[in-house]
Enzyme design. Structure first.
Site, short mmCIF file in Angstrom:
data_model
loop_
_atom_site.label_atom_id
_atom_site.label_comp_id
_atom_site.label_asym_id
_atom_site.label_seq_id
_atom_site.Cartn_x
_atom_site.Cartn_y
_atom_site.Cartn_z
N ALA B 6 48.26 19.01 20.61
CA ALA B 6 47.57 18.74 21.89
C ALA B 6 46.89 17.39 21.76
CB ALA B 6 46.56 19.85 22.17
N MET B 7 47.30 16.43 22.58
CA MET B 7 46.79 15.06 22.44
C MET B 7 46.02 14.64 23.69
SD MET B 7 50.09 13.34 20.54
CE MET B 7 49.22 11.84 20.02
N SER B 8 44.71 14.46 23.53
CA SER B 8 43.84 14.16 24.68
C SER B 8 43.88 12.69 25.05
CB SER B 8 42.41 14.53 24.33
OG SER B 8 41.96 13.69 23.27
N GLY B 9 44.36 11.86 24.13
CA GLY B 9 44.26 10.42 24.34
C GLY B 9 43.12 9.84 23.52
N GLY B 10 42.42 10.69 22.77
CA GLY B 10 41.33 10.24 21.91
C GLY B 10 41.81 10.05 20.48
N VAL B 11 40.88 9.57 19.65
CA VAL B 11 41.24 9.22 18.28
C VAL B 11 41.48 10.47 17.43
CG1 VAL B 11 38.79 8.97 17.64
CG2 VAL B 11 40.53 7.85 16.27
N LEU B 32 47.52 17.57 28.01
CA LEU B 32 47.27 18.55 29.05
C LEU B 32 46.64 17.85 30.25
CD1 LEU B 32 45.79 21.41 26.88
CD2 LEU B 32 48.17 21.02 27.54
N CYS B 101 37.59 26.86 27.80
CA CYS B 101 38.84 26.11 27.80
C CYS B 101 39.63 26.41 26.52
CB CYS B 101 38.55 24.61 27.92
SG CYS B 101 40.02 23.58 27.85
N CYS B 197 33.94 17.71 30.77
CA CYS B 197 34.98 16.76 31.17
C CYS B 197 35.18 16.70 32.68
CB CYS B 197 36.29 17.06 30.45
SG CYS B 197 37.09 18.57 30.98
#
Lengths: 379, 357
Positions: B6-11, B32, B101, B197
């Protein structure tokens, strides 16, 4: 090596086009320059234009090179609208419901910014534009119509549209045709169709990405979107992209696409899919379609899941529809054909081309049962 | 193993995915999409699921060299997290949507879908550890105490923990940024996300007012005497002192705190600091994360906030309820918060606080 069944998205570049492009990239010269170097490049560009004009069945001067099919659609739709509606008397833009975003979005932009009225033509459940509806619109709105834009064939279903009939019904009203998917795959004559304008794209026919064509009837002047040095009939300024034009001409003149072979591969694919997944629905199977596009509904699945699982098996295909921020949206084409939402979201597009082989088809058919089973349990 | 990252776009999630690939797993990156109407850009540390975040996630996946897809979970997120957030506040409780979540989306909807598609589990960039035992995996705190996220993961069942992989639990956050830099991940210096969020402004009370209206009601003392008027009971939090707008001072000038929120009568009850003290709590919807809890009392720690301190306590579990008796009273505990029981650094169980005394 992946199995590439997404030729409607973009085609592998024809090896002869790659060679022609490499050679052209090594030649110095701006085709607009007056000196010998410029003249030499201009000669190649104009030779290419002549060759392409013969293929399209138009005059060489009717070809305007652009950066993409999308750009050509924008120039045509906005330009014709501005020209025809200059005295605000013809604000109506008619398109079908199943046009590409590159037609629908410019039309919507005209509504939002230029006071246009966008009327959308319905299609039959097979995905063919309704001529009766067009007839009615033309008789009702007559003189207030700026232009009609109908695609030559649909990019999701492959269904060929009755463009010649549209032109007949339109009479004096200009008709633009987005023929990006049909070019070099179905018979296409600008002259015989009697069109006002037509859009083509290089990378759907084995040519490079970054070159498009707007075919615009002789003697017609429309306002430009891009202003500058006045190249391409002062309708599309910018240094002429000589290497891509030369490559595109090579891709067309040395095309390795056989409509007969591609149709046979699709036939084999569709019979195979029906054999291994008996409840599939092949959309628009009963009407005239391009040889290389197959729209298949897999009941009980989500197409984005199928896509992921097929990708894991090195099989590239598409949902056909656009993404918004990467999120799949229901296809407006399938929705316009009246498919139920569940069916829309479980439909994939497989598209075949010059480099597709029978073994590609066999491998996909072999992979599908497991993929569909998993997708059904993940629904 | 075949895993979904699962990749949020964060580091963090980017490094987690890269580590899993390096460990030899077959990894697919998934972002997601949780907002049906995403913003184009994120602003600082607030918000998530912007279009920019999904581009960052895609770019990280490309650099790592893994396939990448976006899964639209906006509907599930709205139903299970956002609506729950509102209804909890409406009932006078203070929910933690991040736990919700994890419980309903990341380790339920996503994990279920992954498993049905033939994947073995889900990787996330959470700071927590799991330990293999003969009875399956147990959930533990990360070694970086400032980043430890075991609290928000304590809603996971044993099955969910067994399907979860947390590659970052053994590393300090500062080293994750250095590692991201070394791996060529452009998100190396991207700010951490904070707050909720889906409330990008950070103004929870304003967000709730916009969506649920603000029906004014009385602010009363413990004897029922009206001291002021509030603008929607649910925008107050137990223990809150500021922003009450009271016009009647206390006799000794001491401050008043929100003690209780009564949603049915739309009343906020205030009182002195000492009346905030809580020494026991009871939680419903208990989830046992590791081995079964034997009947009777046990010693351990209870934590009631994501970055709160572990408080020494005696706890017991029966019939889906957790109870805990604190060694020292605690000020300002709201129902709706999660109580998480720890045995050392191991997560034992969690529950949603429904009663305090």
């Amino acid at each position: 090596m992946s199995i590439y069944l997404d030729h409607a998205a973009t085609t592998p570049m024809n090896p002869q086009a790659i060679e022609a492009m490499s050679n052209a990239l090594a030649i110095i010269g701006n085709p607009s320059s007056l000196h010998a170097d410029g003249r030499a490049v201009r000669k190649y560009v104009e030779d290419a234009r002549d060759l392409l004009a013969k293929n399209i069945d138009c005059a060489p001067s009717e070809i305007i090179f652009t950066g993409s099919g999308t750009e050509a659609n924008n120039i045509a739709i906005k330009g014709i609208f501005w020209e025809r509606n200059s005295s605000r008397s013809r604000p109506v833009v008619i398109t079908s419901a199943i046009e590409h975003q590159a037609v629908l979005e410019p039309a919507q932009w005209l509504v939002a910014h230029e006071g246009a009225q966008h009327i959308v033509l319905p299609v039959t459940e097979d995905g063919v534009v309704s001529l009766d509806a067009l007839q009615l619109l033309v008789s009702q709105h007559g003189d207030s119509i700026a232009l009609i834009s109908i695609m030559h064939s649909n990019n999701e279903t492959g269904v060929i549209q009755p463009v010649a009939d549209v032109v007949d019904i339109a009479g004096d009203i200009p008709v633009h045709c987005d023929a990006v998917q049909s070019w070099s795959k179905a018979p296409l004559s600008f002259k015989d169709l009697g069109l006002f304008a037509m859009t083509l794209s290089g990378h759907k026919v084995g040519g490079p990405i970054g070159i498009g064509i707007l075919v615009l009837s002789r003697g017609i002047d429309i306002p430009a979107l891009i202003h500058g040095g006045g190249q391409e009939r002062e309708i599309r300024s910018g240094t002429v992209n000589a290497p891509s034009i030369v490559a595109l001409a090579a891709a067309i003149s040395k095309s390795n696409y056989s409509a007969h072979d591609v149709a046979a591969l699709r036939h084999s694919f569709e019979r195979g899919v029906e054999r291994v997944i008996p409840d599939v629905v092949i959309n628009s199977a009963d009407v005239d379609r391009l040889p290389g596009i197959s729209s298949v509904t897999f009941p009980g699945t989500l197409n984005e899941t199928l896509l992921l699982l097929l990708d894991s098996e090195q099989i590239s295909c598409s949902t056909g529809a656009a993404c918004t921020a990467g999120v799949h949206r229901p296809s407006h084409v399938l929705e316009a054909m009246g498919l139920a939402e569940d069916s829309v979201m479980s439909t994939l597009r497989f598209s075949f081309g010059a480099t597709t082989t029978q073994s590609d088809v066999d491998d996909v058919i072999a992979a599908l049962p497991k993929v569909v089973e998993r997708a059904r349990s993940a629904r | 193993m075949k895993l979904i990252a699962a990749m949020s776009g964060g580091v963090d999630s980017a490094v987690a995915a890269a580590r899993a690939v390096e460990d030899g797993h077959d990894v697919i990156g998934v972002h997601l999409a949780l907002s049906s109407n995403p913003q184009k850009y994120r602003s600082g540390a607030r918000g998530c699921c912007t279009i920019e975040d999904s581009h960052d996630a895609r770019r990280a996946a490309d650099v790592i060299g893994i396939p990448f897809y976006i899964w639209d979970m906006a509907e599930e997120f709205h139903e299970n997290v956002v609506e729950n957030f509102m209804s909890e506040y409406k009932s006078g409780r203070t929910p933690n949507p991040c736990l919700r979540c994890n419980e309903k989306i990341k380790f339920a909807a996503v994990l279920d879908r992954a498993k049905n598609m033939g994947f073995d589990g889900v990787i996330t960039g959470h700071y927590a550890r799991t330990v293999d035992t003969p009875e399956g995996k147990t959930l533990h705190r990360a070694i970086d105490p400032l980043k430890d996220q075991s609290y928000v993961l304590a809603v996971l069942t044993r099955d969910q923990i067994n399907g979860a992989i947390f590659p970052l639990g053994d590393t300090q956050k500062v080293d994750i940024r250095i590692e991201a830099e070394r791996r060529g991940l452009a998100v190396a210096q991207k700010p951490d996300s904070h707050d909720i969020c889906f409330v990008p402004s950070g103004d929870n009370a304003g967000w709730l007012r916009d969506r649920m209206g603000s029906e004014a009601g009385p602010i009363v003392d413990q004897d029922g005497k009206q001291l002021g008027t509030h603008k929607g009971a649910y925008t107050y939090t137990i223990g809150q002192r500021k922003g009450l707008g009271l016009t009647v001072p206390t006799e000794d000038g001491s401050p008043r705190f929100v003690l209780k929120i009564e949603p049915v009568s739309n009343t906020v009850v205030v009182g002195p600091r000492e009346d905030l003290a809580v020494s026991s709590m009871r939680g419903e919807r208990a989830i046992v994360c590791g081995p079964e809890i034997a009947p009777g009392s046990h010693r351990g720690f209870v934590q009631i906030r994501a970055h709160g301190a572990p408080l020494p306590a005696t706890y017991s579990y029966a019939d889906g309820f957790l109870t805990a008796q604190l060694d020292e009273p605690l000020l300002g505990l709201a129902t709706g918060q999660a109580m998480v029981i720890y045995d050392g650094d191991r997560v034992v169980a969690s529950a949603t606080i429904c009663e305090t005394a």
